[in-house]
Design an enzyme around this catalytic site. Structure first.
Site, PDB file in Angstrom:
ATOM      1  N   ASP A 162       0.491  -1.123  -0.071  1.00  0.00           N
ATOM      2  CA  ASP A 162       0.097  -0.144   0.111  1.00  0.00           C
ATOM      3  C   ASP A 162       0.783   1.448   0.087  1.00  0.00           C
ATOM      4  O   ASP A 162       1.382   1.464   0.782  1.00  0.00           O
ATOM      5  CB  ASP A 162      -0.948   0.093   1.306  1.00  0.00           C
ATOM      6  CG  ASP A 162      -2.066   1.214   1.119  1.00  0.00           C
ATOM      7  OD1 ASP A 162      -2.126   1.554  -0.039  1.00  0.00           O
ATOM      8  OD2 ASP A 162      -2.772   1.039   1.929  1.00  0.00           O
ATOM      9  N   HIS A 209     -10.622  -0.829  -6.804  1.00  0.00           N
ATOM     10  CA  HIS A 209     -10.390   0.134  -6.001  1.00  0.00           C
ATOM     11  C   HIS A 209      -9.427   1.078  -6.705  1.00  0.00           C
ATOM     12  O   HIS A 209      -9.523   2.374  -6.927  1.00  0.00           O
ATOM     13  CB  HIS A 209      -9.788  -0.028  -4.674  1.00  0.00           C
ATOM     14  CG  HIS A 209      -8.908   1.092  -3.823  1.00  0.00           C
ATOM     15  ND1 HIS A 209      -9.737   1.855  -3.177  1.00  0.00           N
ATOM     16  CD2 HIS A 209      -7.991   1.724  -3.637  1.00  0.00           C
ATOM     17  CE1 HIS A 209      -9.364   3.135  -2.646  1.00  0.00           C
ATOM     18  NE2 HIS A 209      -7.909   3.004  -2.950  1.00  0.00           N
TER      19      HIS A 209
END
Length: 424
Positions: free
Chosen positions: A234, A332
């Site tokens: 991330d 996403h």
């Protein structure tokens, strides 16, 4: 929430030492603007990171308190953070606020240099060193009325709209004064918050506080992008100071509708985002990857060839063997891509949190999301509006608290934080 590293940028843009691994944002490296996901990130190393920031070198790392902008925005995030907000006491007014900010500035400058605060120093961090300590201060919208500064409230502080799925607890968000305290040693961060809290006695009361963490510098053999509590790499595509147009996305400039006192400052959106980890972990890995749009093992976008890495270009037109989109329509990284949001971008700098169990036995864990931007009306708001309605990841997240703050520029030479507002 995606975030990548915070590089040093062009000479003169920032003089701060950018120190290693860190990160945050929304989720797994979508692109510039992401407000419904989760994050940690790991930049290619800065000065201290090259040496691992281990042992005494870790404690000796120092981030200058003064500069063009406040510390704690473009600097790599540290291993530990304490976030807090304070409310002014009744009748404090402008003069009381000035005195408080002067005291906070003096203490923060000493603490970030690794020196004891002159007041209320309990010495618990006396031998720790500065540990990359940063203290960042922001102003909530209500502060301007309480301090008699209503005519100086910046337009970007208009309340954020309600988004679908929000479950915000006002007791754990908002506040007149916001403080972000980061350090590579949790004791140093806790100590700094305690000093500021005691300095505020009688002037401002603590409204809420949250503790978060990121990967400790030197924990990996080489600098790598971190993983969030969902296990996803991330922080891949956070904008960096060396990118064209970075300053215009993150910092307020003179002109336009912003007041002059905010030039060089920024807006911060805070969100406490709980991850529904029990539900997420029940999904097989391939389903998790389709929710995000990236491979879990190496962060490469779905549809990328074998051997591709997390920084491989995202091809939103790529198809799988069956002819369907390799990156699903509600993935996403597709919904959060800047191209899908009019180029909206934010500098995300979030931290994970894990505060035990809720009454139903599920983890009270997730992301303390922090997004710095020049204008939340063109950054966070349009992106979060889209994410809350079309992002597959939103099924596994709960936005439980939040706040919006205007961050003044750094304290001027010999001056104090907020001086441009109070004396400009």
């Amino acid at each position: 929430m995606s975030t990548n590293h915070y590089s040093t940028g062009p000479a003169g843009f920032t003089r701060r030492a950018l120190l290693g691994t860190a990160g945050a944002g929304l989720l797994a490296g979508a692109g510039a603007g992401v407000a419904g996901a989760v994050a940690l990130d790991g930049p290619p190393g800065g000065t201290a990171a090259a040496a691992g920031r281990s042992g005494r070198a870790l404690g000796a790392a120092r981030v200058p308190f003064r500069g063009e902008h406040q510390a704690g925005i473009t600097d790599p995030q540290q291993a530990s953070v304490r976030l807090a907000a304070f409310d002014l006491a009744e009748g404090v007014g402008r003069d009381g606020l000035r005195t408080l900010l002067q005291r906070w500035t003096k203490a923060a400058e000493r603490l970030t240099a690794g020196e004891p605060a002159e007041e209320f120093d309990n010495q618990v961090a006396l031998d720790a060193g500065p540990c990359s300590l940063t203290v960042t201060v922001g102003f909530g919208g209500a502060l301007f009325d309480r301090a008699g500064l209503a005519d100086r409230r910046p337009p970007g502080l208009e309340p954020l709209p309600a988004f679908p799925g929000d479950a915000l607890d006002p007791a754990r968000g908002d506040g007149d004064l916001f403080v972000q305290i980061g350090a590579d040693d949790a004791l140093v961060a806790v100590h700094a918050l305690r000093v500021l809290q005691r300095l505020a006695t009688g002037t401002a009361a603590l409204r809420w506080q949250s503790a978060g963490f990121a990967r400790t510098p030197g924990a990996a053999a080489q600098p790598v992008t971190g993983r969030n509590l969902m296990g996803q790499i991330d922080g891949t595509n956070n904008p960096g100071p060396d990118e064209e147009g970075f300053a215009a996305k993150v910092f307020c400039a003179a002109g336009g509708d912003e007041p002059a006192w905010l030039t060089g400052g920024s807006y911060l959106v805070f969100r406490r985002i709980r991850m529904l980890l029990d539900h997420w972990e029940a999904l097989p890995v391939d389903r998790q990857e389709r929710v995000i749009g990236r491979r879990k093992s190496d962060g490469a976008p779905l549809g990328a060839p074998a051997g591709a890495g997390e920084r491989s270009p995202v091809d939103l037109t790529a198809q799988g063997p069956d002819g369907t989109l390799a990156i699903p329509a509600d993935a996403h990284i597709r919904v959060a891509a800047p191209a899908a949001n009019g180029g909206a971008a934010m500098l995300r700098r979030g931290f994970s949190y894990h505060d035990g169990l809720l009454p139903d036995g599920s983890p009270d864990a997730g992301l303390l999301f922090l997004a710095f931007q020049a204008d939340p009306r063109r950054g966070f708001t349009p992106v979060q509006r889209k994410l809350s309605r079309g992002d597959g990841l939103s099924r596994f997240l709960r936005h439980e608290a939040g706040g919006l703050y205007a961050l003044p520029p750094s304290a001027p030479p010999g001056g104090y934080l907020g001086q441009q507002l109070l004396e400009g």
